[in-house]
Design an enzyme around this catalytic site. Structure first.
Site, PDB file in Angstrom:
ATOM      1  N   HIS A 282       0.829  -1.188   0.000  1.00 37.59           N
ATOM      2  CA  HIS A 282       0.000   0.000   0.000  1.00 37.59           C
ATOM      3  C   HIS A 282       0.870   1.247   0.000  1.00 37.59           C
ATOM      4  CE1 HIS A 282      -3.925  -2.053   1.589  1.00 37.59           C
ATOM      5  NE2 HIS A 282      -3.381  -2.671   0.549  1.00 37.59           N
ATOM      6  N   GLU A 284       0.856   3.787   1.919  1.00 35.13           N
ATOM      7  CA  GLU A 284       1.356   4.120   3.248  1.00 35.13           C
ATOM      8  C   GLU A 284       2.553   3.251   3.622  1.00 35.13           C
ATOM      9  OE1 GLU A 284      -3.248   4.236   3.490  1.00 35.13           O
ATOM     10  OE2 GLU A 284      -1.681   3.275   2.301  1.00 35.13           O
ATOM     11  N   CYS A 310      -6.194   1.628   5.348  1.00 33.48           N
ATOM     12  CA  CYS A 310      -6.905   0.411   5.730  1.00 33.48           C
ATOM     13  C   CYS A 310      -6.484   0.009   7.142  1.00 33.48           C
ATOM     14  CB  CYS A 310      -6.611  -0.716   4.741  1.00 33.48           C
ATOM     15  SG  CYS A 310      -4.914  -1.341   4.826  1.00 33.48           S
ATOM     16  N   CYS A 313      -2.704  -1.041   7.470  1.00 35.20           N
ATOM     17  CA  CYS A 313      -1.793   0.104   7.439  1.00 35.20           C
ATOM     18  C   CYS A 313      -1.901   0.937   8.699  1.00 35.20           C
ATOM     19  CB  CYS A 313      -2.069   0.975   6.214  1.00 35.20           C
ATOM     20  SG  CYS A 313      -1.478   0.262   4.661  1.00 35.20           S
TER      21      CYS A 313
END
Length: 371
Positions: A282, A284, A310, A313
């Site tokens: 992701h 992040e 999410c 994360c």
């Protein structure tokens, strides 16, 4: 602040300028080519319209006329903290000159052709004044009342006004930061809808830190090749970028867009489902890996992401010591993520910038609906 308003015939540009004058104390500025039969007085190098002018029925001290665009811009530059508006955006060269100033904002207004035709008919019915349009980059043309009598002739006039290769106004409309679609049925209704837009928000002239860093996050997202969703992220410490990231498969693996992640390429996998089989890092995660924990331990560290993180994360964000998370768009796990951040002491907030781009004045505000 200096606002320029451009638009198609009978779209409402003069009414918008009038709104800014009536409700926000703007002074209307004109170039001399648009003024006819007026008594004037020279004040600070500009002409102040007398009350006998039929240009607009607003107080004479709220209007100024300039012989040249250079003179207009020089005057406004010296008084930029005051509020000025003009509808005399004649061509792209003039727009380029105005747009170099950090206090200038261009607003365009348009409306469906049929709506503008009805407005034109109503104006013709109640007025004997000629329609003044731009005939060349330096001159105007006067179309006597009653000359345009059919919808077809009005359409030709409108097309010429917008799309003429030399004098057409469409290139100006396309460059506006705020592009309004005005289908309002009355001046009062238009004023009411304009009042909701916060046109004077200083963020439109110079982005706030939130706007600036969120724009960088959105730019990072454009590098993503994830087949499910583009996401971008920026990690900031003391208003300095520490790292950026976007989602996609790890180094050495095939890009997601080339089939590298089976989960993202399977249409059956909905948002937030089967994440344990996903091979994409992701945004992040990539930003945190790029920054490293040591660079995030000191100072007030803020993570900007164009999509709310999410659950997976959010745990990592809390672990590395991020102080605050700012996101633009929601995600299917917003509540779970918010719960993690509350317990971990990480501030979470959604950033909603002032509306820019194409705005239909009749369309409900999606953020207001959701609240």
């Amino acid at each position: 602040m200096f606002i320029g308003v451009c638009g198609s015939i009978c779209a409402g540009k003069r009414t918008i300028a009038r709104y800014l004058a009536d409700h926000h104390g703007f002074t209307q500025l004109y170039l001399n080519a648009h003024i006819h039969d007026m008594a004037d007085t020279v004040v600070d190098g500009s002409l102040v319209l007398s009350s006998s002018s039929s240009l607009d029925t607003i107080p004479s001290d709220r209007q100024r006329v300039f012989a040249t665009a250079d003179g207009l811009l020089d005057f406004v530059t010296k008084h930029w903290r005051e509020r000025w508006v003009t509808t005399d955006i004649l061509n792209e060269s003039l727009l380029d000159m105005y747009a170099r100033r950090p206090f200038f904002l261009l607003i365009s207004v348009d409306a469906p052709l049929t709506v503008r035709w009805l407005r034109f008919q109503a104006r013709e019915k109640h007025s004997t004044t000629a329609l003044i349009i731009r005939a060349s980059p330096t001159t105007t043309a006067s179309i006597p009342s009653g000359t345009i009598t059919t919808f077809e002739s009005f359409a030709v006039l409108s097309d010429t006004h917008l799309y003429d290769p030399v004098t057409g106004q469409y290139p100006l409309l396309s460059r506006a930061a705020v592009r309004l679609i005005n289908t309002s049925s009355s001046r009062a209704h238009l004023y009411a809808t304009l009042g909701k837009l916060d046109l004077l928000n200083p963020d439109r002239l110079r982005p706030s830190w939130d706007s600036y860093f969120m724009a960088l996050a959105s730019l990072a997202a454009q590098r993503s090749n994830c087949m499910k969703r583009r996401v971008g992220c920026v990690v900031v410490r003391d208003k300095r970028v520490v790292s950026t990231g976007y989602n996609g498969t790890p180094r050495g693996l095939r890009n997601c867009g080339d089939g590298g992640c089976g989960r993202c390429n399977a249409a059956a996998a909905g948002s937030g489902h089967a994440l344990t089989t996903c091979l994409c890092l992701h945004a992040e995660e990539n930003a945190l890996l790029e920054a490293g924990r040591e660079r995030l331990r000191e100072g007030d560290v803020v993570l900007y992401c164009d999509t709310c993180p999410c659950l997976t994360c959010s745990i990592k964000i809390a672990q590395v010591g991020i102080s605050e998370v700012v996101y633009a768009q929601g995600y299917s796990m917003d509540r779970e993520t918010a719960a993690v951040f509350r317990e971990a002491g990480v501030r979470l907030r959604q950033f909603v910038p002032p509306a820019n781009g194409l705005i239909h004045l009749e369309k409900p505000d999606p953020y207001r609906e959701r609240d």
